[in-house]
Design an enzyme around this catalytic site. Sequence first.
Site, PDB file in Angstrom:
ATOM      1  N   ASN A   7      23.458  12.409  48.522  1.00 20.91           N
ATOM      2  CA  ASN A   7      23.679  12.921  47.170  1.00 20.91           C
ATOM      3  C   ASN A   7      24.121  14.374  47.322  1.00 20.91           C
ATOM      4  OD1 ASN A   7      23.676  13.701  44.535  1.00 20.91           O
ATOM      5  ND2 ASN A   7      21.523  13.178  44.124  1.00 20.91           N
ATOM      6  N   ARG A  91      26.193   8.944  46.356  1.00 22.03           N
ATOM      7  CA  ARG A  91      26.003   8.890  44.913  1.00 22.03           C
ATOM      8  C   ARG A  91      27.136   9.682  44.264  1.00 22.03           C
ATOM      9  NH1 ARG A  91      22.765  12.865  41.225  1.00 22.03           N
ATOM     10  NH2 ARG A  91      22.905  11.716  39.276  1.00 22.03           N
ATOM     11  N   HIS A 181      22.430   7.659  35.015  1.00 25.59           N
ATOM     12  CA  HIS A 181      21.220   7.030  35.592  1.00 25.59           C
ATOM     13  C   HIS A 181      21.428   5.522  35.779  1.00 25.59           C
ATOM     14  CE1 HIS A 181      18.618  10.313  33.503  1.00 25.59           C
ATOM     15  NE2 HIS A 181      18.832  10.665  34.756  1.00 25.59           N
ATOM     16  N   ARG A 244      17.421  19.883  28.294  1.00 32.65           N
ATOM     17  CA  ARG A 244      18.550  19.457  27.447  1.00 32.65           C
ATOM     18  C   ARG A 244      18.076  19.098  26.048  1.00 32.65           C
ATOM     19  NH1 ARG A 244      20.222  15.503  31.877  1.00 32.65           N
ATOM     20  NH2 ARG A 244      21.267  16.821  33.409  1.00 32.65           N
ATOM     21  N   GLU A 388      16.726   4.693  43.471  1.00 28.00           N
ATOM     22  CA  GLU A 388      18.186   4.702  43.417  1.00 28.00           C
ATOM     23  C   GLU A 388      18.792   4.629  44.818  1.00 28.00           C
ATOM     24  OE1 GLU A 388      17.160   7.900  40.623  1.00 28.00           O
ATOM     25  OE2 GLU A 388      19.249   7.774  40.015  1.00 28.00           O
TER      26      GLU A 388
END
Length: 405
Positions: A7, A91, A181, A244, A388
């Site tokens: 990642n 990713r 996601h 956020r 993941e």
Amino acid sequence: MKILVINAGSSSLKYQLIDMANKKVLAKGNCERIGIGGGKLSYKNFAGQSYEYNIDMPNHTVAFNNVKNALISGDEAVINSLSEITAIGHRVVQGGALFKHSVLVDEEVINGIESLNDLAPLHNPAHIQGIRAAVEAFGREVPQVAVFDTAFHSTMPPKAYIFGIPYEYYEKYQIRRYGFHGTSHRYVTGKCLELLGREEAPEGTKIITCHLGNGSSIAAVKDGLVVDTTMGLTPLDGFIMGTRSGAIDPSVVTFLAEKENLSPKEMSDLLNKQSGFLGLSGISSDDRDVTAAAKEGNERAILTQDILRYQIIKYIGSYIAAMGGVDAIVFTAGIGENQTSHREEICEGLSFFGVELDKEVNASKRGELAEISTASSKVRVYVIPTDEEIVIAEDTAALVKSLIE
Ligand code: ADP
């Protein structure tokens, strides 16, 4: 077969080496502060041996070379030779409408990822850097695969992904809901279908997956396919997260920009980095801190928790309506797997739909796979720890096998 999962961020490189024979993580870690001085490499292997050391990493290629060394050198080594690494899985945050599945990386794929830079300016350029550096460090003979955060959401119908703005902007700039996601939602959906005994026959199933972490999103999954999700063009949409704002009246943006004389970049920072739990509570972006303050009676912390739970209940309710029912609700990621009181309050708010939580079981389950609904609940409720990296490794292994066969 051993797969290196990567990642890559603009100044970081998270890695995991996974042995596909037993799905075991052999080693994992992170390279931080790449290209900005004061670099740090962390490393931990399956035996629990770990270290951190300071090392300057001027670019991602140097970071990869350090990762290579970490994997093969010293007492903490987990492989004898780099040739044991069959392939690398990356990713990639934004696959746009171009990438609906994971793909083997070639120059055309890199160009495709690059063509989406405008849609994910902080992520896609960094992923390309990571891919190019991996080629330099491991050579062209090691196949690379890109796994997209958006791909699992690519089954959404236009009515779920088109925004109510002039259609020409969808055509001109591909402005639409993409969702993020996806790899996590896909993993927990697969596990949930297994738990429902429907992995071979997902037709007719209705699942709502709640990925609640620093960034959070919910997906409505019908017949095993996403029909709607809360994140949009970017990960900002949906409900409040660590920093956020989630969805707000769009007029707030123009109002505040005018009143506070904010540039688009400053406005984006306000909504992405200064809002959510942090901006509301004034305490922290970390739910544990907000929860602790709420327990002590801090009013803004209590309000933050109320807003989070209320917004999640509204989304789940709307997705139940959108799918015409629900068989199972899944909680995952840091908050979803661990924060028992949020789960309790959210399920309480969904009792109208026949959701019945076993409060004792719920209170005892953190970070482990569990069914937390009662036997008589009309809706199954599960905690499913996400993974993941294993999805990225599995996709990579499958595509590499197709290359060999
Ligand atoms: P990221 O989105 O960065 O992967 P995580 O999925 O780790 O983040 O989620 C981070 C959030 O999960 C934080 O708000 C944190 O408070 C919460 N969290 C993580 N672990 C726990 C825990 N053991 N108990 C309660 N909350 C937790």
